[in-house]
Design a protein around this motif. Structure first.
Motif, PDB file in Angstrom:
ATOM      1  N   TRP A  78       0.831  -1.214   0.000  1.00 25.86           N
ATOM      2  CA  TRP A  78       0.000   0.000   0.000  1.00 25.86           C
ATOM      3  C   TRP A  78       0.862   1.259   0.000  1.00 25.86           C
ATOM      4  O   TRP A  78       0.626   2.160  -0.787  1.00 25.86           O
ATOM      5  N   GLN A  83       2.252   2.627  -3.249  1.00 26.04           N
ATOM      6  CA  GLN A  83       1.458   3.468  -4.150  1.00 26.04           C
ATOM      7  C   GLN A  83       1.744   4.943  -3.955  1.00 26.04           C
ATOM      8  O   GLN A  83       1.429   5.759  -4.803  1.00 26.04           O
ATOM      9  N   ILE A  84       2.259   5.272  -2.785  1.00 26.55           N
ATOM     10  CA  ILE A  84       2.415   6.687  -2.467  1.00 26.55           C
ATOM     11  C   ILE A  84       3.765   7.219  -2.913  1.00 26.55           C
ATOM     12  O   ILE A  84       3.888   8.340  -3.381  1.00 26.55           O
ATOM     13  N   THR A  87       3.428  10.457  -6.928  1.00 26.46           N
ATOM     14  CA  THR A  87       2.466   9.406  -6.664  1.00 26.46           C
ATOM     15  C   THR A  87       2.507   8.427  -7.821  1.00 26.46           C
ATOM     16  O   THR A  87       2.502   8.818  -8.969  1.00 26.46           O
ATOM     17  N   PHE A 131      -4.697  -2.886   5.248  1.00 25.65           N
ATOM     18  CA  PHE A 131      -5.127  -1.701   4.505  1.00 25.65           C
ATOM     19  C   PHE A 131      -6.153  -2.031   3.420  1.00 25.65           C
ATOM     20  O   PHE A 131      -6.842  -1.144   2.926  1.00 25.65           O
ATOM     21  N   PHE A 148      -9.256  -1.008   5.029  1.00 18.36           N
ATOM     22  CA  PHE A 148      -9.200   0.232   5.809  1.00 18.36           C
ATOM     23  C   PHE A 148     -10.261   1.185   5.269  1.00 18.36           C
ATOM     24  O   PHE A 148     -10.318   1.443   4.068  1.00 18.36           O
ATOM     25  N   VAL A 182      -9.171   6.211   8.437  1.00 17.67           N
ATOM     26  CA  VAL A 182      -8.275   7.252   7.924  1.00 17.67           C
ATOM     27  C   VAL A 182      -8.429   8.515   8.767  1.00 17.67           C
ATOM     28  O   VAL A 182      -7.451   9.149   9.171  1.00 17.67           O
ATOM     29  N   ILE A 194       4.387  18.949  -2.421  1.00 16.23           N
ATOM     30  CA  ILE A 194       4.229  17.760  -1.577  1.00 16.23           C
ATOM     31  C   ILE A 194       2.758  17.390  -1.683  1.00 16.23           C
ATOM     32  O   ILE A 194       1.898  18.158  -1.235  1.00 16.23           O
ATOM     33  N   ALA A 195       2.480  16.252  -2.284  1.00 13.67           N
ATOM     34  CA  ALA A 195       1.071  15.847  -2.386  1.00 13.67           C
ATOM     35  C   ALA A 195       0.539  15.559  -0.983  1.00 13.67           C
ATOM     36  O   ALA A 195       1.283  15.086  -0.115  1.00 13.67           O
ATOM     37  N   ILE A 196      -0.728  15.849  -0.751  1.00 17.00           N
ATOM     38  CA  ILE A 196      -1.307  15.590   0.566  1.00 17.00           C
ATOM     39  C   ILE A 196      -1.158  14.111   0.914  1.00 17.00           C
ATOM     40  O   ILE A 196      -0.905  13.738   2.060  1.00 17.00           O
ATOM     41  N   THR A 197      -1.230  13.287  -0.110  1.00 16.45           N
ATOM     42  CA  THR A 197      -1.044  11.852   0.059  1.00 16.45           C
ATOM     43  C   THR A 197       0.255  11.512   0.781  1.00 16.45           C
ATOM     44  O   THR A 197       0.309  10.536   1.542  1.00 16.45           O
ATOM     45  N   LEU A 211       1.666  12.879   3.159  1.00 19.06           N
ATOM     46  CA  LEU A 211       1.557  12.954   4.619  1.00 19.06           C
ATOM     47  C   LEU A 211       0.987  11.640   5.164  1.00 19.06           C
ATOM     48  O   LEU A 211       1.164  11.318   6.339  1.00 19.06           O
ATOM     49  N   LEU A 212       0.301  10.904   4.303  1.00 19.64           N
ATOM     50  CA  LEU A 212      -0.256   9.620   4.759  1.00 19.64           C
ATOM     51  C   LEU A 212       0.839   8.568   4.928  1.00 19.64           C
ATOM     52  O   LEU A 212       0.681   7.620   5.695  1.00 19.64           O
ATOM     53  N   LEU A 241       2.082   7.836   8.313  1.00 25.64           N
ATOM     54  CA  LEU A 241       0.977   7.322   9.123  1.00 25.64           C
ATOM     55  C   LEU A 241       0.725   5.846   8.845  1.00 25.64           C
ATOM     56  O   LEU A 241       0.493   5.063   9.765  1.00 25.64           O
ATOM     57  N   LEU A 242       0.767   5.479   7.570  1.00 23.29           N
ATOM     58  CA  LEU A 242       0.518   4.082   7.226  1.00 23.29           C
ATOM     59  C   LEU A 242       1.662   3.221   7.761  1.00 23.29           C
ATOM     60  O   LEU A 242       1.445   2.149   8.341  1.00 23.29           O
TER      61      LEU A 242
END
Lengths: 419, 419
Positions: free
Chosen positions: B83, B86-87, B96, B134, B137, B142, B170-173, B175-176, B179-180
């Protein structure tokens, strides 16, 4: 269905009246024209946060605009924000809130809609719940959505920028808020999104996302923020400066009367139906000091109470207010007297001889003067007119006595048990 | 299962060897001790990105450390990041990436693990796929996860801070991503997370998240970044400065030989098993210039090839390298001569009289000098020793001739068809 064409310049003028910003005006005009030609109504998106079910005058500004569009034949799409509600208000200080239970959301949504449909036409409204699409939203959809915008783009939003620069926390979750709201626009195929001017950023994200998804981007219709009764901040329940549309007539009337004078004109413009010419006249009168602002506020309060209750209720509220208003004229520092009364103790009811009390406080010079004033209706006890010379009072209590407009006294009654 | 206690100071010294940072050393020592007493192995988390299945020496640094822990009795938990892949890579410029298909992930994971288990003990490894958790998820998870950290906390991460300040997106993604990765630690109940020093931020988020979820927070074991063959940037496939663990012996040997001298010592430290005393000796020799760095590199290259292939393969690679290396000693600008040869055209094989060619190029003064040198083994043609005086050559070809260490010539052969 017949849809009015906005090429009628009066209609377009009405739609634009009291609006803060339209993005873009030209495209919206084209859309309206095309809609009138095709007979296909526009979809007007309006979201609401079910954790805050009560509608106040600040919301009414936009709802009245929706109503105008409906009267032209268009459809309102009301989004129940049962998912965004978990994240918090996007337009200010926010904290992440616990998820509302499905029951709470249902109850709140019912409350909201009862109020919403006081202004908006239920028959021309489609109600959609975010849970229809977000209930099954998965991580890959979150990744896809979040990949389309950058952190810098979002931190440019006014309130985020301020909080970020001043070191106040912004939960990562809050960046999701505009994205979810934007996704709503894609799902319901919004043509025009309505919101307060503080929603500009979020509405524009919706516009961009629709374009990315190959949809015709929505137009954005932004309403000015109604300033609350404090005369400073935007009307908001949490700031306590609001006037709720379900408040009883007396309460609503009194709250309108409490606004500072500089809000009279914007309130007339944004929450009443008075004509442009009348509005101009009021503005002129205020500017030239040729009217007592109190009288304009009374008119405003009548208009508002009449809108959410009845014209009759408005008149009654005005009468009640005038009475209450007189009572409020009691100055704060008035002379206080202690008066001994023969009788029981505690909550026993004793008898107060008013002319005697007025003499004791030197508010009158003789019993006959006291009697005459009472007979003329000049006496109030605790703000209520009293025509008798003797009234029952609880032992060990306190009263405020008003005589005419200028004489006040506060009495503390001390009972002296009879032997 | 018997687990070694790290109170043995040699063991602890070994574990710490070549490590960039341990957070926290004291807690980790306590954990190791408790584990030895209870007999319950520690869970050592190591993630990998299945979009980059090839392991190079830069990865090996950490894998060798995992192996050492396994030898003490602990368990490696390998996370297949299907998962997070992908980011994008969290530690640098990232874009991405399209989601890998399930098949691609499976193939890449197989490739990775083949290489991974060249270093790490398969029997003491638990393999977990992010899709286990995930894959199901949902948005409320989230929201829950993103609510625990702020944008400012994440933008403080070194690479984010730099990109944000310089205006790079910086894509908002993105920041995930941390966290993941942190959530993985919670799910697998990681005791120690292993990573490169550029993973420090992400590993610490895992530590915090575990504490928030009521788990014992993981310790973090950070390895230095191996500098690539360019001597400047961290080893990375995308920079082309890597040495892959599956490269053939000759290739691997040659690549090690190409590193700049200042990498000799760190490579010995991080990717070989040589003892501390030997390491100190090498450091001393390099400092005092009492050794030809080329010789140390040959030793290093043998060690590394021996580790991923066999000692025999290492020796063969060395021999091949030495040959190639000699060939490489031909200077770039050597005199070029055109020589006419009687015979056919194109690819016909002609006969080259070498003493005559040497005379023509003035590399020798007489045929007898030429013959003597050839007999002494001083002649090379295209880097290969030649003992004969006549060799077959294709018509219309070119050759490089070396005589001893200093005399070079390039011959262009032009065939003159015989009539």
């Amino acid at each position: 269905m017949s849809i009015k064409t906005p090429s009628d310049s009066d209609t377009w003028k009405l739609l634009k009246k009291g609006v803060a910003e339209i993005i873009s005006e030209l495209e919206l005009q084209r859309m309206l024209k095309a809609s009138a030609e095709s007979g296909k109504p526009l979809r007007l998106k309006q979201g609401f946060d079910p954790s805050r079910p009560d509608i106040h005058l600040g919301h009414v500004v936009g709802l009245r605009k929706l109503r105008q569009f409906q009267e032209m034949g268009h459809t309102v799409v009301l989004i129940v924000g049962d998912w965004t509600a978990q994240i918090g208000d996007p337009s200010g200080e926010s904290v992440t809130r616990p998820m509302l239970s499905a029951d709470e959301v249902r109850v709140n949504a019912r409350t909201y809609m009862e109020q919403f449909f006081k202004v908006v036409d239920r028959a021309k409204t489609e109600v959609r719940w975010q849970s229809e699409w977000f209930g099954k939203f998965d991580l890959s959809q979150v990744i896809r959505l979040t990949s389309k915008f950058t952190v810098a783009q979002f931190l440019a939003r006014d309130d985020f920028a301020k909080r970020y620069q001043s070191g106040r926390p912004i939960a990562i979750t809050e960046l999701l808020y505009p994205l979810l709201q934007a996704y709503d626009s894609v799902v319901v195929q919004s043509d025009v999104e309505f919101g307060g001017i503080d929603q500009k950023f979020n509405c524009l994200v919706g516009r961009e996302l629709q374009a990315m998804e190959g949809q015709r981007p929505q137009q954005v219709f932004l309403m000015p923020l109604l300033v609350g009764r404090d005369g400073k901040q935007k009307m908001s329940k949490s700031l306590g400066n609001y006037i709720g549309v379900t408040e009883p007539p007396d309460e609503m009337y009194g709250k309108v009367m409490s606004i500072p004078d500089h809000l009279i004109l914007p309130y007339f413009e944004l929450v009443t139906d008075i004509s442009d010419s009348e509005l101009a006249k009021i503005g002129q009168e205020l500017k030239s000091n040729t009217v007592n602002p109190m009288e304009l506020k009374k008119q405003l309060a009548r208009e508002i109470v009449g809108q959410f209750h009845t014209p009759q209720a408005a008149l009654e509220a005005q009468a009640a207010f005038e009475t209450t208003f007189q009572r409020r004229q009691v100055p704060e520092n008035i002379p206080e007297f202690v008066l001994s009364l023969p009788g029981g103790t505690g909550t026993d009811s004793l008898s107060l001889d008013i002319p005697q009390a007025l003499l004791a406080t030197r508010m009158v010079k003789s019993r006959s003067e006291a009697r005459r004033l009472i007979a003329q209706g000049a006496l109030k006890v605790d703000g209520k007119s009293v025509g008798q010379e003797t009234i029952p009072v609880p032992a060990d209590s306190a009263l405020t006595i008003t005589l005419g407009k200028r004489r006040f006294a506060r009495l503390k009654l001390v009972s002296v048990p009879q032997k």
